[in-house]
Design a protein around this motif. Sequence first.
Motif, PDB file in Angstrom:
ATOM      1  N   MET A 131       0.817  -1.189   0.000  1.00  0.00           N
ATOM      2  CA  MET A 131       0.000   0.000   0.000  1.00  0.00           C
ATOM      3  C   MET A 131       0.862   1.255   0.000  1.00  0.00           C
ATOM      4  O   MET A 131       0.554   2.201  -0.693  1.00  0.00           O
ATOM      5  CB  MET A 131      -0.933  -0.023   1.207  1.00  0.00           C
ATOM      6  N   SER A 132       1.937   1.247   0.772  1.00  0.00           N
ATOM      7  CA  SER A 132       2.781   2.442   0.828  1.00  0.00           C
ATOM      8  C   SER A 132       3.430   2.726  -0.523  1.00  0.00           C
ATOM      9  O   SER A 132       3.598   3.897  -0.897  1.00  0.00           O
ATOM     10  CB  SER A 132       3.825   2.330   1.925  1.00  0.00           C
ATOM     11  N   ALA A 133       3.781   1.688  -1.268  1.00  0.00           N
ATOM     12  CA  ALA A 133       4.359   1.893  -2.606  1.00  0.00           C
ATOM     13  C   ALA A 133       3.327   2.491  -3.558  1.00  0.00           C
ATOM     14  O   ALA A 133       3.654   3.363  -4.371  1.00  0.00           O
ATOM     15  CB  ALA A 133       4.889   0.577  -3.161  1.00  0.00           C
ATOM     16  N   TYR A 134       2.084   2.039  -3.438  1.00  0.00           N
ATOM     17  CA  TYR A 134       0.983   2.560  -4.274  1.00  0.00           C
ATOM     18  C   TYR A 134       0.773   4.047  -3.994  1.00  0.00           C
ATOM     19  O   TYR A 134       0.674   4.854  -4.918  1.00  0.00           O
ATOM     20  CB  TYR A 134      -0.283   1.745  -3.987  1.00  0.00           C
ATOM     21  N   ILE A 135       0.730   4.415  -2.719  1.00  0.00           N
ATOM     22  CA  ILE A 135       0.529   5.817  -2.338  1.00  0.00           C
ATOM     23  C   ILE A 135       1.730   6.652  -2.770  1.00  0.00           C
ATOM     24  O   ILE A 135       1.572   7.762  -3.291  1.00  0.00           O
ATOM     25  CB  ILE A 135       0.266   5.936  -0.829  1.00  0.00           C
ATOM     26  N   ALA A 136       2.926   6.124  -2.590  1.00  0.00           N
ATOM     27  CA  ALA A 136       4.132   6.852  -2.996  1.00  0.00           C
ATOM     28  C   ALA A 136       4.151   7.098  -4.495  1.00  0.00           C
ATOM     29  O   ALA A 136       4.539   8.183  -4.951  1.00  0.00           O
ATOM     30  CB  ALA A 136       5.373   6.081  -2.570  1.00  0.00           C
ATOM     31  N   GLN A 137       3.713   6.111  -5.259  1.00  0.00           N
ATOM     32  CA  GLN A 137       3.667   6.280  -6.714  1.00  0.00           C
ATOM     33  C   GLN A 137       2.661   7.366  -7.100  1.00  0.00           C
ATOM     34  O   GLN A 137       2.954   8.199  -7.961  1.00  0.00           O
ATOM     35  CB  GLN A 137       3.299   4.961  -7.380  1.00  0.00           C
ATOM     36  N   ALA A 138       1.511   7.381  -6.457  1.00  0.00           N
ATOM     37  CA  ALA A 138       0.514   8.415  -6.738  1.00  0.00           C
ATOM     38  C   ALA A 138       1.064   9.793  -6.383  1.00  0.00           C
ATOM     39  O   ALA A 138       0.889  10.751  -7.151  1.00  0.00           O
ATOM     40  CB  ALA A 138      -0.775   8.132  -5.968  1.00  0.00           C
ATOM     41  N   CYS A 139       1.740   9.897  -5.252  1.00  0.00           N
ATOM     42  CA  CYS A 139       2.326  11.180  -4.852  1.00  0.00           C
ATOM     43  C   CYS A 139       3.414  11.629  -5.819  1.00  0.00           C
ATOM     44  O   CYS A 139       3.526  12.819  -6.129  1.00  0.00           O
ATOM     45  CB  CYS A 139       2.866  11.084  -3.429  1.00  0.00           C
ATOM     46  N   THR A 140       4.206  10.691  -6.313  1.00  0.00           N
ATOM     47  CA  THR A 140       5.242  11.015  -7.297  1.00  0.00           C
ATOM     48  C   THR A 140       4.623  11.574  -8.569  1.00  0.00           C
ATOM     49  O   THR A 140       5.101  12.577  -9.118  1.00  0.00           O
ATOM     50  CB  THR A 140       6.084   9.762  -7.618  1.00  0.00           C
ATOM     51  N   ILE A 141       3.560  10.968  -9.014  1.00  0.00           N
ATOM     52  CA  ILE A 141       2.872  11.448 -10.221  1.00  0.00           C
ATOM     53  C   ILE A 141       2.320  12.846  -9.984  1.00  0.00           C
ATOM     54  O   ILE A 141       2.439  13.725 -10.848  1.00  0.00           O
ATOM     55  CB  ILE A 141       1.770  10.462 -10.641  1.00  0.00           C
ATOM     56  N   VAL A 142       1.739  13.071  -8.820  1.00  0.00           N
ATOM     57  CA  VAL A 142       1.200  14.393  -8.497  1.00  0.00           C
ATOM     58  C   VAL A 142       2.314  15.433  -8.494  1.00  0.00           C
ATOM     59  O   VAL A 142       2.157  16.519  -9.049  1.00  0.00           O
ATOM     60  CB  VAL A 142       0.458  14.367  -7.140  1.00  0.00           C
ATOM     61  N   HIS A 143       3.455  15.114  -7.897  1.00  0.00           N
ATOM     62  CA  HIS A 143       4.572  16.065  -7.872  1.00  0.00           C
ATOM     63  C   HIS A 143       5.072  16.371  -9.287  1.00  0.00           C
ATOM     64  O   HIS A 143       5.409  17.518  -9.585  1.00  0.00           O
ATOM     65  CB  HIS A 143       5.708  15.549  -6.999  1.00  0.00           C
ATOM     66  N   LYS A 144       5.080  15.382 -10.150  1.00  0.00           N
ATOM     67  CA  LYS A 144       5.487  15.618 -11.535  1.00  0.00           C
ATOM     68  C   LYS A 144       4.491  16.521 -12.247  1.00  0.00           C
ATOM     69  O   LYS A 144       4.881  17.401 -13.024  1.00  0.00           O
ATOM     70  CB  LYS A 144       5.633  14.296 -12.284  1.00  0.00           C
ATOM     71  N   LEU A 145       3.201  16.318 -11.987  1.00  0.00           N
ATOM     72  CA  LEU A 145       2.179  17.173 -12.592  1.00  0.00           C
ATOM     73  C   LEU A 145       2.292  18.605 -12.079  1.00  0.00           C
ATOM     74  O   LEU A 145       2.166  19.562 -12.844  1.00  0.00           O
ATOM     75  CB  LEU A 145       0.784  16.618 -12.314  1.00  0.00           C
ATOM     76  N   ILE A 146       2.549  18.753 -10.793  1.00  0.00           N
ATOM     77  CA  ILE A 146       2.722  20.088 -10.213  1.00  0.00           C
ATOM     78  C   ILE A 146       3.949  20.765 -10.818  1.00  0.00           C
ATOM     79  O   ILE A 146       3.899  21.944 -11.188  1.00  0.00           O
ATOM     80  CB  ILE A 146       2.808  20.011  -8.677  1.00  0.00           C
ATOM     81  N   ASP A 147       5.038  20.019 -10.950  1.00  0.00           N
ATOM     82  CA  ASP A 147       6.248  20.567 -11.572  1.00  0.00           C
ATOM     83  C   ASP A 147       6.008  20.987 -13.018  1.00  0.00           C
ATOM     84  O   ASP A 147       6.654  21.905 -13.513  1.00  0.00           O
ATOM     85  CB  ASP A 147       7.392  19.554 -11.523  1.00  0.00           C
ATOM     86  N   ALA A 148       5.057  20.332 -13.673  1.00  0.00           N
ATOM     87  CA  ALA A 148       4.731  20.664 -15.065  1.00  0.00           C
ATOM     88  C   ALA A 148       3.747  21.829 -15.147  1.00  0.00           C
ATOM     89  O   ALA A 148       3.346  22.230 -16.236  1.00  0.00           O
ATOM     90  CB  ALA A 148       4.146  19.446 -15.776  1.00  0.00           C
ATOM     91  N   GLY A 149       3.327  22.359 -13.985  1.00  0.00           N
ATOM     92  CA  GLY A 149       2.475  23.543 -13.986  1.00  0.00           C
ATOM     93  C   GLY A 149       0.996  23.276 -13.762  1.00  0.00           C
ATOM     94  O   GLY A 149       0.189  24.193 -13.877  1.00  0.00           O
TER      95      GLY A 149
END
Length: 61
Positions: A1-19
Amino acid sequence: MSAYIAQACTIVHKLIDAGHHISDDDLLLAITAGLPHFYDPFLVSIDTLSDSEYTLELIIP
């Protein structure tokens, strides 16, 4: 579960970095929508929370 949540957070951070703006509610929705059916009791329990209680800190300790 922690890997799943971490992956979702990573994607969100990439989207935020993209504006893109990603709210906490968007992240919570994405995480909970992707859970397998054996998490249904958990999902039902968080449906009882008020909007002020439905936070990242509570759902993802």
